[in-house]
Design an enzyme around this catalytic site. Structure first.
Site, mmCIF file in Angstrom:
data_model
loop_
_atom_site.group_PDB
_atom_site.id
_atom_site.type_symbol
_atom_site.label_atom_id
_atom_site.label_comp_id
_atom_site.label_asym_id
_atom_site.label_seq_id
_atom_site.Cartn_x
_atom_site.Cartn_y
_atom_site.Cartn_z
ATOM 1 N NE ARG B 224 -2.027 2.955 10.949
ATOM 2 C CZ ARG B 224 -3.126 2.393 10.455
ATOM 3 N NH1 ARG B 224 -4.295 2.644 10.968
ATOM 4 N NH2 ARG B 224 -3.050 1.573 9.440
ATOM 5 C CG HIS B 228 -4.623 -0.562 14.267
ATOM 6 N ND1 HIS B 228 -5.075 0.538 14.959
ATOM 7 C CD2 HIS B 228 -4.977 -1.650 14.984
ATOM 8 C CE1 HIS B 228 -5.698 0.116 16.064
ATOM 9 N NE2 HIS B 228 -5.646 -1.204 16.099
ATOM 10 C CE1 TYR B 237 -4.902 0.427 6.306
ATOM 11 C CE2 TYR B 237 -5.124 -1.902 6.870
ATOM 12 C CZ TYR B 237 -4.670 -0.633 7.175
ATOM 13 O OH TYR B 237 -3.976 -0.421 8.335
#
Lengths: 325, 329
Positions: B224, B228, B237
């Site tokens: 990705r 998100h 993160y």
């Protein structure tokens, strides 16, 4: 007309629907070879084959999710959940998916699944074979919730549910699966969803009940005749969409209301009936609205007769209501 | 693939400008989605999650349709009810999705059983990510699929991150594909950045399913490249180094270099195509901006096949409130 118990009426309705429409099929745990743990599907595997009476692995989300997929494709699946107490692994499929498909797709995907499931206490089933959690489902927009109390209604309402364009949670009062019997019609005879039934007419007080509470409520109303009290008993039959006109009309006539259900009291279905009456029949009321319900506890095994409303408790509540004013 | 990327980039900007409320980019997953989409038949039923832009484009879903859904305007097929990216089009066999994770996986199995019962030679394909392999319905879906041997292709895009949780913390299994084994469903890992490999794997799985040989679980390994969603900041993160490493494997760059190396494509053609797709996006956006808002009382429809008396009453109430100016859209 033939004589049948309530569970036999369920069986006959399934048979009638499957014979009439090859796109009706059943799925659930132990419903095939075993005919269902309550025998509701007995004989159907033999008659309609394993493609239409499907024994599934032990997964409620699997059963309901599969039924949702079948319904999206256009079939008319009837899922059996062995006990209402075990439905929660499939709750996400019911609330997030089944109830919302038509809506979230802007009307592109109707999703007409029927979920049949035995509910309620009185069979020594303890915490996990006795609950009456109809309010969870009635609270969810997009679902219809139906509860029959007689063999004829079980037959006619289940047929309506199977051919209804919307998803239906069909709650079967297992306590009276075999204890009540009566005439059921032949063929495709449907009872309309969304209509209450007047079990007995009366002029002094309205008693609202459904499912397995109808027999004790009937007994209570009959016993009050001796006291000179004329009690009207209304079997709600469909909890959602509720038959508000019938509820309001009855109280406009009698001026008093007693609501009976075996579910816990707090946020129980009776609270909605009380709210409808407070909104729409307030000036007809001569006495406070009363509720006779289960207690706000989990369901107790050995003490279930104390938990469940019985004829004596209903009778007392009606008497108190009539004497209040 | 280039169109998907250009559209994604524009939509991220639209969200930052406050013109749409939310957006879920698919960047980095174009080869997996488009390779899969091209390997399927238009009659096959797709059960998307909410990150399936490339797949939607293979079904002929137009940019206008997508933008109208993101704006929730009068031409939105879903009537302004769903968050952006939760679109669906029955006439394209692109089932409308939801936000709960994994629920579509078991539904695809039911639809496959229904198709088989009707004698339709199609497959059903649920799309989901690495996070969904921990969901209840992933397990129910694979288990039912194995037992009933349905014509379903489980298409997992493992993009390494379920919001902030890395793939290594999602499961102790070495691959996601191997989870099929316990359910009697063959699993296969493919390089999801290689559009040819994805295409071939889906083609093979489809042929098996149509032949009656049952379901397949495909794990397409991708990354990705974006957040998100527009509500997420991946810098919290994951490291820049990791992102940079995966950017080297960007499926669009990879395909471009493949074509350049083969002499089938030039830098000039590439620049022209990029300009062309950006123009398409701009035109679609300009058209969408002329569409009016959704009907303010239409959200009371489609709860049931016909409106209940209670909903009629609530519609009447809403109309009164609108008329009095007590509520605004």
């Amino acid at each position: 007309m033939t004589e049948a118990t309530l569970v036999q009426a369920v069986n006959r309705a399934l048979h009638t629907a499957m014979a009439a429409d090859p796109e009706v099929l059943l799925l659930g745990e132990d419903i095939g070879v075993n005919g269902g743990v309550f025998r509701a599907t007995e004989g159907l595997l033999k008659e309609f084959g394993a493609d239409r009476v499907i024994d599934t692995p032990l997964s409620e989300t699997g059963i309901i999710g599969t039924a949702v997929g079948m319904a999206l494709y256009g079939l008319k699946p009837v899922a059996e959940i062995q006990f209402l107490d075990f439905i929660y692994p499939g709750f996400d499929q019911i609330v997030s998916e089944l109830a919302k498909f038509r809506y979230r797709s802007g009307g592109q995907y109707p999703c007409h699944v029927v979920i049949r499931t035995p509910y309620g206490g009185g069979i020594k089933g303890g915490l996990y074979h006795s609950q009456s959690t109809e309010a969870y489902f009635a609270h969810t927009a997009g679902l219809k919730v139906v509860v029959p109390s007689t063999p004829a209604d079980a037959y006619g309402l289940l047929l309506s549910a199977i051919f209804d364009p919307d998803p239906v949670i069909f709650l079967e009062p297992k306590r009276i699966y075999r204890s009540v019997s009566g005439e059921i019609p032949e063929g495709d005879h449907r009872e309309p969803i969304g209509k209450a039934r007047i079990v007995r007419e009366g002029t002094d007080v309205s008693v609202f009940a459904y499912g397995a509470m109808i027999p004790p409520a009937t007994e209570a109303c009959q016993s009050l005749e001796g006291e000179g009290i004329s009690a009207e008993l209304v079997d709600l039959r469909t909890l959602s969409p509720v038959d508000s006109p019938a509820v309001i009309a009855s109280v406009e006539k009698t001026g008093r209301a007693v609501i009976v259900h075996e579910a816990a009291r707090f946020c129980g279905y009776g609270a909605e009936i009380a709210a409808i009456l407070a909104d729409k029949a307030f000036y007809s009321l001569k006495a406070p609205i009363a509720r006779v319900t289960g207690f706000d506890t989990p369901f107790p095994y050995a003490l279930e007769n104390l938990y469940l409303p019985n004829a004596a408790r209903i009778r007392q509540s009606v008497l108190d209501t009539v004497r209040a004013a | 693939m280039l169109l998907a990327r250009a559209f994604d980039e524009r939509c991220l900007t639209l969200q930052r400008q406050g013109r749409i409320g939310f957006y879920v980019p698919a960047m980095g997953q174009e080869a997996a989605q488009i390779g899969c989409g091209w390997a399927l038949d238009p009659a096959d039923w797709l059960f998307p999650a909410y990150r399936e832009l490339g797949l939607a484009l293979t079904r002929g879903v137009t940019l206008d349709e997508l933008l109208c859904q993101f704006f929730g305007n009068a031409q939105d097929r879903l009537k302004g009810r769903q968050m952006p990216n939760h679109y669906g089009y029955r006439d394209r066999n692109f089932v409308v999705g939801s936000s709960p994770i994994g629920t579509q996986i078991i539904q695809a199995v039911g639809a496959a059983m229904a198709a088989r019962r009707r004698g339709d030679a199609i497959v059903t394909i649920p799309f989901f990510g690495d996070g969904a392999t921990s969901s209840n319905d992933f397990h129910a879906g694979l288990n039912f699929a194995g037992v009933f041997r349905v014509p379903t292709i489980f298409f997992c895009q493992n993009n390494e991150w379920a919001i902030s949780l890395p793939r290594s913390r999602q499961t102790a299994a070495k691959t996601l594909a191997e989870k099929g084994g316990a359910y009697g469903v063959p699993g296969e890992v493919v390089d999801g950045n290689d559009v040819h490999q994805v295409f071939r794997a889906v083609r093979t799985a489809r042929a098996r399913a149509i032949a009656g040989d049952g379901p397949t679980l495909i794990e397409a390994q991708v990354y990705r490249l974006g957040p998100h969603s527009t509500s997420d900041d991946p810098r919290r993160y994951r490291s820049d180094a990791e992102l940079a490493e995966w950017k080297q494997k960007d499926p669009i760059g990879r395909l471009k270099h493949e074509l350049l190396d083969a002499g089938a494509w030039t830098e000039e053609q590439d620049a022209a195509l990029l300009e062309e797709v950006r123009g398409e996006v701009a035109q679609a956006l300009a058209r969408t901006e002329t569409v009016g808002p959704a009907d303010p009382t239409s959200f009371l429809d489609d709860v049931y096949a016909t409106r209940t008396p209670a909903l009629d009453e609530q519609r009447h109430y809403l109309e009164e409130m609108l008329k009095a100016g007590m509520v605004r859209q």
